[in-house]
Write an enzyme that holds these catalytic residues in place. Structure first.
Site, PDB file in Angstrom:
ATOM      1  CG  ASN A  32      10.358  -2.121  14.709  1.00 45.07           C
ATOM      2  OD1 ASN A  32      10.362  -2.788  13.646  1.00 45.07           O
ATOM      3  ND2 ASN A  32       9.602  -1.158  14.726  1.00 45.07           N
ATOM      4  CG  LEU A  33      14.292  -7.398  13.818  1.00 46.11           C
ATOM      5  CD1 LEU A  33      15.287  -8.339  14.652  1.00 46.11           C
ATOM      6  CD2 LEU A  33      14.353  -7.690  12.250  1.00 46.11           C
ATOM      7  CB  THR A  35       6.657  -6.409  10.023  1.00 44.42           C
ATOM      8  OG1 THR A  35       7.319  -5.498   9.551  1.00 44.42           O
ATOM      9  CG2 THR A  35       5.135  -6.069  10.762  1.00 44.42           C
ATOM     10  CB  ALA A  74      11.433   1.643   9.001  1.00 43.86           C
ATOM     11  CE1 TYR A 141       1.666   2.407   3.397  1.00 39.91           C
ATOM     12  CE2 TYR A 141       0.594   2.027   1.500  1.00 39.91           C
ATOM     13  CZ  TYR A 141       1.884   2.065   2.150  1.00 39.91           C
ATOM     14  OH  TYR A 141       2.837   1.670   1.351  1.00 39.91           O
ATOM     15  CG  HIS A 189       0.795  -8.492   0.424  1.00 38.21           C
ATOM     16  ND1 HIS A 189       1.332  -8.567   1.416  1.00 38.21           N
ATOM     17  CD2 HIS A 189       0.531  -7.386  -0.071  1.00 38.21           C
ATOM     18  CE1 HIS A 189       1.232  -7.332   1.634  1.00 38.21           C
ATOM     19  NE2 HIS A 189       1.093  -6.743   0.928  1.00 38.21           N
ATOM     20  NE  ARG A 221      -4.937  -3.280  -6.854  1.00 41.37           N
ATOM     21  CZ  ARG A 221      -6.299  -3.047  -7.085  1.00 41.37           C
ATOM     22  NH1 ARG A 221      -6.614  -3.125  -8.478  1.00 41.37           N
ATOM     23  NH2 ARG A 221      -7.090  -3.094  -6.241  1.00 41.37           N
TER      24      ARG A 221
HETATM   25  N1  UDP Z   1      -6.896 -10.309  -3.611  1.00 42.14           N
HETATM   26  C1  UDP Z   1      -7.653 -11.218  -3.604  1.00 42.14           C
HETATM   27  N2  UDP Z   1      -7.506 -12.341  -2.593  1.00 42.14           N
HETATM   28  C2  UDP Z   1      -6.734 -12.255  -1.700  1.00 42.14           C
HETATM   29  C3  UDP Z   1      -5.845 -11.026  -1.649  1.00 42.14           C
HETATM   30  C4  UDP Z   1      -5.950 -10.173  -2.652  1.00 42.14           C
HETATM   31  O1  UDP Z   1      -8.584 -11.221  -4.564  1.00 42.14           O
HETATM   32  O2  UDP Z   1      -6.624 -12.994  -0.766  1.00 42.14           O
HETATM   33  C5  UDP Z   1      -6.700  -9.026  -4.706  1.00 42.14           C
HETATM   34  C6  UDP Z   1      -7.230  -7.888  -3.845  1.00 42.14           C
HETATM   35  O3  UDP Z   1      -8.455  -7.313  -3.825  1.00 42.14           O
HETATM   36  C7  UDP Z   1      -6.360  -6.752  -5.172  1.00 42.14           C
HETATM   37  C8  UDP Z   1      -5.299  -7.725  -5.717  1.00 42.14           C
HETATM   38  O4  UDP Z   1      -5.721  -8.956  -5.260  1.00 42.14           O
HETATM   39  O5  UDP Z   1      -7.219  -6.720  -6.213  1.00 42.14           O
HETATM   40  C9  UDP Z   1      -3.817  -7.350  -4.987  1.00 42.14           C
HETATM   41  O6  UDP Z   1      -4.027  -7.431  -3.715  1.00 42.14           O
HETATM   42  P1  UDP Z   1      -2.876  -7.388  -2.685  1.00 42.14           P
HETATM   43  O7  UDP Z   1      -3.344  -7.366  -1.149  1.00 42.14           O
HETATM   44  O8  UDP Z   1      -2.005  -8.305  -2.853  1.00 42.14           O
HETATM   45  O9  UDP Z   1      -2.253  -5.845  -2.938  1.00 42.14           O
HETATM   46  P2  UDP Z   1      -2.856  -4.330  -3.108  1.00 42.14           P
HETATM   47  O10 UDP Z   1      -3.472  -4.364  -4.314  1.00 42.14           O
HETATM   48  O11 UDP Z   1      -3.766  -4.373  -1.913  1.00 42.14           O
HETATM   49  O12 UDP Z   1      -1.733  -3.482  -2.899  1.00 42.14           O
END
Ligand code: UDP
Length: 327
Positions: A32-33, A35, A74, A141, A189, A221
């Site tokens: 649906n574009l 995002t 999606a 989610y 992200h 992570r």
């Molecule tokens: N994070 C951070 N600062 C930011 C964005 C993300 O410190 O501006 C941290 C976030 O708390 C997590 C990791 O980076 O520990 C990865 O976050 P992201 O949102 O990329 O992916 P998620 O783990 O939420 O899927």
């Protein structure tokens, strides 16, 4: 095979489409574009603009194309947003998957791959997290993806639909061919934000908390390259006739937020200003995938596991596309 890719204009979907067409598959993208980006869709794939919440449009799509399989990307995908707008997730994500599954059953399409998530593991008892870990969704989610995994279980039992649920940890990086990458309107992200800081598009990156029980206090992570994820989808697609399956997908290596920023400083040669901020609600301290099952069963072997490859390809994309697909 004739493959339907829902959400094929999004970050992960568009990279999977690229690898599918490279492998010689015939691909239809339905998106649906909201995002996604039309420019992200490989020109060798057919593009159909549409929304999965429109059951009539989904039926027409299946009437017009003899699909052999469906890859479903999606989705609303943000943990934080789902804590504020749960109905988008527990409503739309689930309803849209049901519309898709209904059309598949009605048209006798029996292969399905779900883009699932590590947000099923909010209270892991073991690290790395393998498929035996107890499911504790961390947000609406994660819950929406878990509900869809359960729908698939019943579609298999009742209708013989074969599925793979692929639970990604942190998808990252960009196509090594340099033509597509991560481009979100409101970027949340870590890696894109770090690289936008390196480019001078942002003044600094905020580290969300440095008081976690980890080696340097920042969250750990498991970052997995989007092209390696794409290869996992292709392997899973070809294995479905031997039965449904569920895999956790990551590199089995954890990096802290500070380590990611340091690696990006090395790779970009830029200072990248960082400051410590508050914790972000809903972030577990550590998430590392145990992916031995897909390696053993399907021979999945990540090609871009190093931080140099993950951050390096992302940097190439951001440098050459500072405004994303707008350039
Ligand atoms: N994070 C951070 N600062 C930011 C964005 C993300 O410190 O501006 C941290 C976030 O708390 C997590 C990791 O980076 O520990 C990865 O976050 P992201 O949102 O990329 O992916 P998620 O783990 O939420 O899927």
């Amino acid at each position: 095979m004739n493959i339907l890719v829902t959400g094929g204009a999004g970050y992960i979907g568009s990279h999977v489409v690229e690898e599918l067409v490279e492998a010689g598959e015939s691909v239809v993208v339905f998106d649906n574009l909201y995002t996604g980006h039309r420019e992200a869709v490989d020109p060798r794939a057919k593009f159909v603009l549409g929304d999965l919440n429109d059951a009539g449009a989904v039926k027409r799509l299946f009437d017009e194309h003899p699909f052999d399989g469906v890859l479903h990307f999606a989705s609303h995908t943000l943990v934080g947003e789902s804590m504020q707008q749960p109905f988008l997730y527990l409503g739309d994500n689930v309803t849209n998957a049901l519309n898709l599954l209904r059309a598949m059953v009605d048209h006798n399409v029996k292969r399905f791959i779900l883009s699932s998530t590590a947000n099923l593991f909010d209270a892991p008892e073991r690290m790395p997290i393998d498929e035996k870990e107890r499911i504790v969704p961390g947000s609406p989610y994660g819950e929406s993806k878990f509900i869809i995994e359960r729908l698939l279980y019943w579609m298999d039992r009742v209708h013989g639909l074969r599925y793979a649920a692929l639970r990604y940890f942190n998808a990252a990086g960009a196509s090594p061919r340099g033509n597509r990458g991560e481009d979100h309107l409101h970027e949340t992200h870590l890696i894109p934000l770090i690289l936008q800081t390196a480019l001078g598009l942002r003044e600094k990156i905020t580290i969300f908390g440095d008081d976690y029980p980890t080696r340097d206090g920042t969250c750990i992570r498991d970052y997995i390259h989007v092209t390696d994820l794409a290869q996992a989808h292709i392997l899973a697609l070809h294995a479905l006739d031997k039965g449904s399956r569920t895999y956790n997908l990551g590199n089995g290596l954890g990096y802290s937020v500070k380590e990611m920023i340091d690696a990006a400083r090395q790779i970009t040669g830029q200072p990248i200003k960082a400051e410590i901020g508050a914790r972000r609600p809903g972030d577990p301290a550590t998430l590392i995938a145990g992916s031995e099952t897909i390696k053993r069963e399907l021979g999945w072997a990540p090609e871009f596991a190093s931080l140099e490859a993950i951050i390096g390809t992302a940097w190439d994309w951001h440098r050459t596309h500072p405004k994303g697909y707008e350039v």
